[in-house]
Design a protein around this motif. Sequence first.
Motif, PDB file in Angstrom:
ATOM      1  N   MET A   1     -65.727  29.630 -69.853  1.00 30.50           N
ATOM      2  CA  MET A   1     -65.452  28.765 -68.705  1.00 30.50           C
ATOM      3  C   MET A   1     -66.627  27.823 -68.508  1.00 30.50           C
ATOM      4  O   MET A   1     -67.785  28.225 -68.620  1.00 30.50           O
ATOM      5  CB  MET A   1     -65.231  29.609 -67.450  1.00 30.50           C
ATOM      6  N   GLY A   2     -66.349  26.535 -68.232  1.00 26.77           N
ATOM      7  CA  GLY A   2     -67.437  25.596 -68.045  1.00 26.77           C
ATOM      8  C   GLY A   2     -67.001  24.404 -67.216  1.00 26.77           C
ATOM      9  O   GLY A   2     -65.820  24.216 -66.939  1.00 26.77           O
ATOM     10  N   GLU A   3     -67.981  23.588 -66.829  1.00 27.68           N
ATOM     11  CA  GLU A   3     -67.735  22.386 -66.059  1.00 27.68           C
ATOM     12  C   GLU A   3     -68.494  21.233 -66.685  1.00 27.68           C
ATOM     13  O   GLU A   3     -69.516  21.423 -67.348  1.00 27.68           O
ATOM     14  CB  GLU A   3     -68.181  22.566 -64.604  1.00 27.68           C
ATOM     15  N   ALA A   4     -67.989  20.014 -66.461  1.00 26.97           N
ATOM     16  CA  ALA A   4     -68.654  18.820 -66.972  1.00 26.97           C
ATOM     17  C   ALA A   4     -68.504  17.710 -65.947  1.00 26.97           C
ATOM     18  O   ALA A   4     -67.495  17.630 -65.242  1.00 26.97           O
ATOM     19  CB  ALA A   4     -68.046  18.401 -68.308  1.00 26.97           C
ATOM     20  N   ALA A   5     -69.525  16.835 -65.862  1.00 19.97           N
ATOM     21  CA  ALA A   5     -69.546  15.794 -64.835  1.00 19.97           C
ATOM     22  C   ALA A   5     -69.228  14.413 -65.368  1.00 19.97           C
ATOM     23  O   ALA A   5     -69.107  13.467 -64.596  1.00 19.97           O
ATOM     24  CB  ALA A   5     -70.918  15.786 -64.152  1.00 19.97           C
ATOM     25  N   SER A   6     -69.088  14.278 -66.680  1.00 22.65           N
ATOM     26  CA  SER A   6     -68.814  12.963 -67.263  1.00 22.65           C
ATOM     27  C   SER A   6     -67.956  13.126 -68.504  1.00 22.65           C
ATOM     28  O   SER A   6     -67.752  14.247 -68.998  1.00 22.65           O
ATOM     29  CB  SER A   6     -70.121  12.262 -67.630  1.00 22.65           C
ATOM     30  N   GLY A   7     -67.480  11.993 -69.013  1.00 25.01           N
ATOM     31  CA  GLY A   7     -66.676  12.039 -70.224  1.00 25.01           C
ATOM     32  C   GLY A   7     -67.444  12.605 -71.401  1.00 25.01           C
ATOM     33  O   GLY A   7     -66.930  13.442 -72.153  1.00 25.01           O
TER      34      GLY A   7
ATOM     35  N   ARG B   1     -68.052  22.895 -77.616  1.00 21.55           N
ATOM     36  CA  ARG B   1     -68.906  24.083 -77.604  1.00 21.55           C
ATOM     37  C   ARG B   1     -68.134  25.328 -77.181  1.00 21.55           C
ATOM     38  O   ARG B   1     -68.278  26.395 -77.780  1.00 21.55           O
ATOM     39  CB  ARG B   1     -70.085  23.859 -76.652  1.00 21.55           C
ATOM     40  N   LEU B   2     -67.290  25.199 -76.171  1.00 19.16           N
ATOM     41  CA  LEU B   2     -66.621  26.358 -75.577  1.00 19.16           C
ATOM     42  C   LEU B   2     -65.245  26.645 -76.167  1.00 19.16           C
ATOM     43  O   LEU B   2     -64.737  27.758 -76.041  1.00 19.16           O
ATOM     44  CB  LEU B   2     -66.487  26.159 -74.062  1.00 19.16           C
ATOM     45  N   ARG B   3     -64.602  25.627 -76.769  1.00 18.46           N
ATOM     46  CA  ARG B   3     -63.261  25.782 -77.371  1.00 18.46           C
ATOM     47  C   ARG B   3     -62.266  26.419 -76.393  1.00 18.46           C
ATOM     48  O   ARG B   3     -61.654  27.450 -76.686  1.00 18.46           O
ATOM     49  CB  ARG B   3     -63.344  26.636 -78.641  1.00 18.46           C
ATOM     50  N   PRO B   4     -62.067  25.823 -75.203  1.00 18.41           N
ATOM     51  CA  PRO B   4     -61.139  26.430 -74.233  1.00 18.41           C
ATOM     52  C   PRO B   4     -59.686  26.255 -74.658  1.00 18.41           C
ATOM     53  O   PRO B   4     -59.339  25.320 -75.390  1.00 18.41           O
ATOM     54  CB  PRO B   4     -61.425  25.639 -72.953  1.00 18.41           C
ATOM     55  N   ASP B   5     -58.833  27.147 -74.190  1.00 20.72           N
ATOM     56  CA  ASP B   5     -57.396  26.990 -74.388  1.00 20.72           C
ATOM     57  C   ASP B   5     -56.797  26.040 -73.360  1.00 20.72           C
ATOM     58  O   ASP B   5     -55.771  25.405 -73.621  1.00 20.72           O
ATOM     59  CB  ASP B   5     -56.680  28.346 -74.275  1.00 20.72           C
TER      60      ASP B   5
END
Length: 234
Positions: free
Chosen positions: A1-7, A16-20
């Motif tokens: 699980m992660g968050e990002a603030a920009s494109g 990096r995280l390879r989320p589904d």
Amino acid sequence: MGEAASGEETVAAVRRLRPDLLFLDVQMPGGDGFAALDALGADVPRGVVFVTAFDAHALRAFEVHALDYVVKPFGKPRFDAAVARAVARLRGEDALSVRSTLEALIAGARPAGDPGTLAAGSSARPENLAVRVGTRTLLVPVADVEWIESDGDYARIHAAGRVHLVNARMHALEELLDPRRFLRIHRSVIVALARVSELQRDEDGGGAVVLRSGVRLRVARGRWDELERALAIG
């Protein structure tokens, strides 16, 4: 699980995280959500839910195969509903793809003119199972399968440390797999014989097998004789 603030951060975090599943804001610093998807290319997650303040973005969201879009501001009930819908859609896509694969493999392994079961000793056994993951199809080697458990109308295939949910009943998988390599030890469990490292028999006739990975699986009382024969015990 992660968050990002920009494109840019989004692209880096996804790789990096390879989320589904990805919740993606349409408007972000350093490029909008659509630009982030373009930058990801083949690394786009299986499921994307767009978050936007404007309904006007909905059509474009679905044009890039988003599972859903959520209009801001929204509360926890709407977020939970979006997650539930996305998970159901992802499960359904995987299950339908794998069910078709299993049905085709079973049909191809039947003797000519027989629509029912596999021929005894048939060598037409698949070496791989095709599992759809988003826009990709993974080939899961049968040799990597450790065990399979029933989950209602579905089955969970445990292979190489991963679990694949497929829309197939246990009897269909039992027909598909080589009986010299796999055995149904319980109405809800099929095990790869080569993965068994220990048998634990109880005085009351029950018991379990322990796999080389450490997983312990119950054995039905009526399956012990066949299991011991399959393992060449006694």
